[in-house]
Design an enzyme around this catalytic site. Structure first.
Site, short mmCIF file in Angstrom:
data_model
loop_
_atom_site.label_atom_id
_atom_site.label_comp_id
_atom_site.label_asym_id
_atom_site.label_seq_id
_atom_site.Cartn_x
_atom_site.Cartn_y
_atom_site.Cartn_z
N CYS A 254 -7.57 30.66 20.55
CA CYS A 254 -6.43 30.21 21.36
C CYS A 254 -5.16 30.09 20.53
O CYS A 254 -4.09 30.46 21.00
CB CYS A 254 -6.74 28.87 22.02
SG CYS A 254 -7.86 29.06 23.43
N HIS A 255 -5.26 29.55 19.31
CA HIS A 255 -4.01 29.20 18.60
C HIS A 255 -3.57 30.25 17.56
O HIS A 255 -2.54 30.08 16.94
CB HIS A 255 -4.14 27.83 17.96
CG HIS A 255 -4.22 26.73 18.98
ND1 HIS A 255 -3.19 26.47 19.87
CD2 HIS A 255 -5.20 25.84 19.28
CE1 HIS A 255 -3.53 25.46 20.65
NE2 HIS A 255 -4.75 25.06 20.33
N CYS B 297 -10.82 27.64 17.56
CA CYS B 297 -9.42 27.21 17.57
C CYS B 297 -8.53 28.46 17.44
O CYS B 297 -7.50 28.58 18.10
CB CYS B 297 -9.10 26.29 16.40
SG CYS B 297 -10.27 24.95 16.13
N CYS C 221 0.83 -1.21 0.00
CA CYS C 221 0.00 0.00 0.00
C CYS C 221 0.86 1.25 0.00
O CYS C 221 0.48 2.27 -0.55
CB CYS C 221 -0.90 0.04 1.23
SG CYS C 221 -2.02 -1.35 1.38
N CYS D 245 -5.85 0.21 4.06
CA CYS D 245 -4.88 -0.80 3.63
C CYS D 245 -5.15 -2.13 4.35
O CYS D 245 -5.17 -3.19 3.74
CB CYS D 245 -3.45 -0.31 3.90
SG CYS D 245 -2.19 -1.51 3.44
N ARG E 242 -4.91 13.95 19.60
CA ARG E 242 -4.60 15.26 20.20
C ARG E 242 -5.68 16.28 19.89
O ARG E 242 -6.09 17.06 20.74
CB ARG E 242 -3.24 15.75 19.66
CG ARG E 242 -2.77 17.02 20.33
CD ARG E 242 -2.48 16.73 21.79
NE ARG E 242 -2.14 17.91 22.55
CZ ARG E 242 -3.00 18.62 23.27
NH1 ARG E 242 -4.28 18.30 23.29
NH2 ARG E 242 -2.59 19.66 23.98
N CYS F 128 -8.14 18.28 22.56
CA CYS F 128 -8.23 19.73 22.65
C CYS F 128 -9.67 20.20 22.49
O CYS F 128 -10.12 21.11 23.17
CB CYS F 128 -7.33 20.38 21.60
SG CYS F 128 -6.85 22.03 22.07
#
Ligand code: HEC
Length: 311
Positions: free
Chosen positions: A221-222, A218, A123, A153, A268, A272
């Site tokens: 904060c980021h 998002c 694959c 796969c 992750r 968050c």
């Protein structure tokens, strides 16, 4: 006047030739440039730029916790690009990276034959691909994430799907990330059709939409919040957030032996989003892939440097 006309026609000529390849990512390129400029300005000198970018940070924080003037490739370190405190413990752990054993496990999984005699090699003939996902598949008109590609796969070889957040999935991705980093490849996300551009726009919309009882996006904060401290963590900038996955986190290593601390980007992201009191989109849903597509596009050109460690 004549000069103006000449200029306009040469420009128009330039655009028509460029349009064939570059048109569909035009907006994404503008976004990337603006956001990069914003972060470069913001982190050039946080103490000096206080009134514009850091009205709520303490003098002590601005004086002592910032590496000034970060640019280009440095953004791929996420929050450790600028945070002196974060960087100290990061560099310490990096001396004996706990990720090495995961890369080895991933390599074994990669080479191990499936029951039908084939293996992941069939694959993924090229293992240096961690920076090219998600990609937009023109045939199905859908995005494909690395996590999805690995499970597809397995299924196409009559094997069972893996957990999308940790365990074998994370190990295999650690191997692919390491191979990509060793080959010194960079994030390379493409937008080559109208449908791909639309998927990117939907991801962007998700990123900027305020949600929950605190009405946060998002970006709150980021982007605007990046660099600010929340309890004992500095908020990472939304540039270079996707380059270093999978990551090992002490927080994920706690508890029983099945939690070896390594997790995928989807894990992750979901964490968050849950922390904001929201229900995260499913790991391989269109919404999750679109969000990753937008975030990864912003990191285009940055070095792939996973697997990594995070608090
Ligand atoms: C209330 C603030 C807040 C909001 C809103 C928020 N985050 Fe985060 N996020 C954090 C904190 C704190 C961390 C841990 C420190 C860091 O790396 O920024 C984090 C970490 C991350 C990381 C890991 C970065 C790395 O380098 O390991 C990703 C990816 C991420 N967030 C994505 C998102 C996405 C996508 C959204 C919107 C759906 C979002 N966050 C919304 C506070 C927030």
């Amino acid at each position: 006047m004549l000069f103006k006309i000449v200029k306009a026609t040469t420009l128009a000529a330039l655009f028509t030739t460029a349009a064939i390849a570059a048109d569909f990512n035009a907006q994404a390129e503008i976004d990337k440039e603006n956001i990069t400029k914003y972060f470069e300005a913001k982190f050039s000198d946080p103490e000096k730029n206080r009134s514009t970018f850091f009205p709520y940070s303490t003098t002590e924080e601005l004086k002592n916790n910032f590496i000034k003037g970060i640019k280009g490739d440095e953004f791929s370190k996420g929050g450790y690009a600028f945070s002196k405190n974060g960087r100290l413990s990061y560099d310490e752990i990096k001396e004996f990276p706990p990720t090495e054993e995961f890369v080895e496990k991933g390599e074994e999984l990669f080479n191990e034959p499936f029951a039908n005699g084939k293996s992941f090699k069939n694959c993924f003939p090229d293992t240096t691909i961690a920076g090219s996902y998600p990609f937009f598949d023109q045939e199905s008109k859908k995005l494909v994430s690395l996590t999805q590609a690995v499970n597809e796969c397995l299924v196409s070889n009559s094997e069972k799907k893996w957990n999308e957040k940790k365990g074998k999935m994370a190990h295999l991705q650690a191997f692919l990330a390491q191979e990509t980093a060793d080959a010194e490849k960079r994030v390379d996300i493409k937008i080559e059709s109208k449908e791909a551009a639309e998927a990117y726009e939907r991801g962007k919309e998700y990123y900027f939409t305020q949600r929950g009882y605190l009405n946060l996006s998002c970006a709150t904060c980021h982007i605007q919040g990046a660099g600010q401290r929340v309890r004992n963590e500095s908020l990472s900038q939304g540039l270079g957030q996707t380059t270093h996955f999978p990551v090992y986190r002490l927080k994920w290593a706690a508890g029983n032996a099945a939690n070896d601390g390594l997790g995928t980007l989807e894990r992750r992201m979901s964490g968050c989003i849950k922390d904001q009191g929201q229900v995260p989109p499913k790991n391989t849903s269109e919404t999750m892939k679109e969000l990753l597509y937008f975030m990864s596009y912003l990191s285009n050109g940055l070095p792939v440097d996973g697997p990594d460690i995070r608090k």
